[in-house]
Design an enzyme around this catalytic site. Structure first.
Site, PDB file in Angstrom:
ATOM      1  CG  ASN A  99      32.368  37.409  43.498  1.00 53.31           C
ATOM      2  OD1 ASN A  99      32.510  37.679  43.062  1.00 53.31           O
ATOM      3  ND2 ASN A  99      33.233  38.570  44.497  1.00 53.31           N
ATOM      4  CD1 TRP A 100      29.109  33.097  42.654  1.00 50.34           C
ATOM      5  CD2 TRP A 100      28.881  32.267  40.372  1.00 50.34           C
ATOM      6  NE1 TRP A 100      27.543  32.832  42.743  1.00 50.34           N
ATOM      7  CE2 TRP A 100      26.711  31.605  40.614  1.00 50.34           C
ATOM      8  CE3 TRP A 100      28.362  31.033  38.975  1.00 50.34           C
ATOM      9  CZ2 TRP A 100      25.590  31.342  40.221  1.00 50.34           C
ATOM     10  CZ3 TRP A 100      27.553  30.547  38.567  1.00 50.34           C
ATOM     11  CH2 TRP A 100      26.182  30.914  38.895  1.00 50.34           C
ATOM     12  CE  LYS A 101      34.435  36.394  47.297  1.00 49.99           C
ATOM     13  NZ  LYS A 101      34.829  36.244  48.337  1.00 49.99           N
TER      14      LYS A 101
ATOM     15  CG  HIS B 214      36.065  42.125  45.818  1.00 49.76           C
ATOM     16  ND1 HIS B 214      36.736  41.230  45.873  1.00 49.76           N
ATOM     17  CD2 HIS B 214      34.987  40.751  46.082  1.00 49.76           C
ATOM     18  CE1 HIS B 214      36.165  40.227  47.866  1.00 49.76           C
ATOM     19  NE2 HIS B 214      35.109  40.403  47.293  1.00 49.76           N
TER      20      HIS B 214
ATOM     21  CD  GLU C 222      38.390  37.572  46.796  1.00 51.97           C
ATOM     22  OE1 GLU C 222      37.721  37.449  45.741  1.00 51.97           O
ATOM     23  OE2 GLU C 222      37.551  37.531  47.701  1.00 51.97           O
TER      24      GLU C 222
ATOM     25  CD  GLU D  17      32.584  42.514  49.818  1.00 54.23           C
ATOM     26  OE1 GLU D  17      31.917  41.419  49.334  1.00 54.23           O
ATOM     27  OE2 GLU D  17      33.331  42.361  48.732  1.00 54.23           O
TER      28      GLU D  17
ATOM     29  N   GLY E 235      35.569  35.768  53.683  1.00 47.07           N
ATOM     30  CA  GLY E 235      35.694  33.737  54.106  1.00 47.07           C
ATOM     31  C   GLY E 235      36.790  33.194  55.207  1.00 47.07           C
TER      32      GLY E 235
ATOM     33  CB  SER F 260      31.579  35.378  57.152  1.00 44.10           C
ATOM     34  OG  SER F 260      33.144  34.920  56.813  1.00 44.10           O
TER      35      SER F 260
ATOM     36  N   GLY G 117      30.241  35.998  49.568  1.00 45.50           N
ATOM     37  CA  GLY G 117      30.974  34.627  47.981  1.00 45.50           C
ATOM     38  C   GLY G 117      31.264  33.003  48.538  1.00 45.50           C
ATOM     39  N   GLY G 118      31.121  32.759  49.846  1.00 49.48           N
ATOM     40  CA  GLY G 118      31.500  31.190  49.384  1.00 49.48           C
ATOM     41  C   GLY G 118      29.524  30.745  49.539  1.00 49.48           C
TER      42      GLY G 118
HETATM   43  P1  13P Z   1      32.575  35.250  51.724  1.00 52.04           P
HETATM   44  O1  13P Z   1      30.768  35.505  51.982  1.00 52.04           O
HETATM   45  O2  13P Z   1      33.057  34.164  51.515  1.00 52.04           O
HETATM   46  O3  13P Z   1      33.043  35.090  52.720  1.00 52.04           O
HETATM   47  O4  13P Z   1      33.261  36.813  50.289  1.00 52.04           O
HETATM   48  C1  13P Z   1      32.240  37.447  50.706  1.00 52.04           C
HETATM   49  C2  13P Z   1      33.064  38.439  49.243  1.00 52.04           C
HETATM   50  O5  13P Z   1      34.569  38.604  48.933  1.00 52.04           O
HETATM   51  C3  13P Z   1      31.800  38.791  48.268  1.00 52.04           C
HETATM   52  O6  13P Z   1      32.120  39.938  47.391  1.00 52.04           O
END
Ligand code: 13P
Length: 255
Positions: free
Chosen positions: A10-12, A96, A98, A168, A174, A214, A235-236
């Protein structure tokens, strides 16, 4: 039947179109030999079309990060299921944390989105998970149960194979603070049990439940070897091709 693990990046709101295409090129260069795992990416909306053209009908699955539940109309700034489908998206993320936290998404709106996406032929990655305050209060199982109960009201049993869940924990996203493999497995088993109650044992046995929060190359193995963890939503660590590919290999090695 063994579940094929699914790892999705997920590149956000990261990477503009040229940077997205560059990352896709790097992935395409190495993804071929990785067998036994489904691999997806969710770039920004703007990159979906050029990324689709680049990946063709190959190994990478394409996911959008959000969708609207109405089919069309006066919804400024929104994107419909059929628009994503026309573009060649395979999956869409729904709920998600966020989006729940910053954009007012609720279990009820997630239910509408999930229903619309599945009816429109898109697969759904429905994201659930508790906040730190909810975990500290010992409410994490209840919160996740409610997200499942209220967010999947439009799921028809016949379409369950097009659903993926992503657990999640919000406190792990993050933050560098991952759930321990035991914490994650405990929740994944809880989720599978709730799905079995509502949709039956067969649906529950086949449903893939990703872990997200993470995940990185150094902790992916211990998470993915848990019996109810079927890959991850990354994510990251998905913004770096080599790190992401290493995570994909960890999912494969479990099978
Ligand atoms: P991180 O891997 O950066 O913690 O993010 C997880 C995430 O929200 C994937 O959707």
């Amino acid at each position: 039947m063994a579940r094929v693990p699914f790892v999705c990046g997920n590149w956000k709101m990261n990477k503009n179109v040229p940077a997205s295409l560059e990352l896709v090129d790097e992935l395409l260069g190495s993804v071929g030999p990785i067998q036994g795992v489904e691999i997806g990416i969710a770039p920004t909306f703007l990159a979906l079309h050029p990324v689709r053209k680049k990946i063709q009908a190959g190994k990478l699955r394409l996911a959008a990060q959000n969708v609207h539940f109405e089919s069309d109309g006066a919804y400024t700034g929104e994107v419909s299921v059929s628009m994503l489908k026309d573009l060649g998206c395979d999956y869409v993320l729904v709920g998600h944390s966020e989006r729940r936290q910053y954009f007012g998404e609720t279990n009820a709106s997630c239910a509408k989105k999930t229903g619309a996406a599945l009816r429109g032929g898109l697969r759904v990655i429905y994201c659930i998970g508790e906040t730190l305050a909810e975990r500290d209060a010992g409410r994490h199982f209840d919160v996740v149960s409610l997200q499942l109960r209220e967010g999947l009201t439009e799921l028809e049993r016949g379409r369950a194979s097009d659903l993926v869940l992503a657990y999640e924990p919000v406190w792990a996203i993050g933050t560098g603070r991952t759930a321990t493999p035991d914490q994650a497995q405990e929740m994944h088993a809880h989720i599978r049990a709730r799905i079995a109650e509502t949709f039956g044992a067969e649906v529950a046995a086949e449903l893939r439940i990703q872990y997200g929060g993470s995940v990185k190359a150094s902790n992916a193995d211990e998470l993915f070897e848990q019996p109810d963890i079927d890959g991850g939503l990354i994510g990251g660590a998905a913004l770096d091709a080599q790190g992401f590919l290493s995570i994909c290999r960890s999912a494969r090695s479990r099978g």
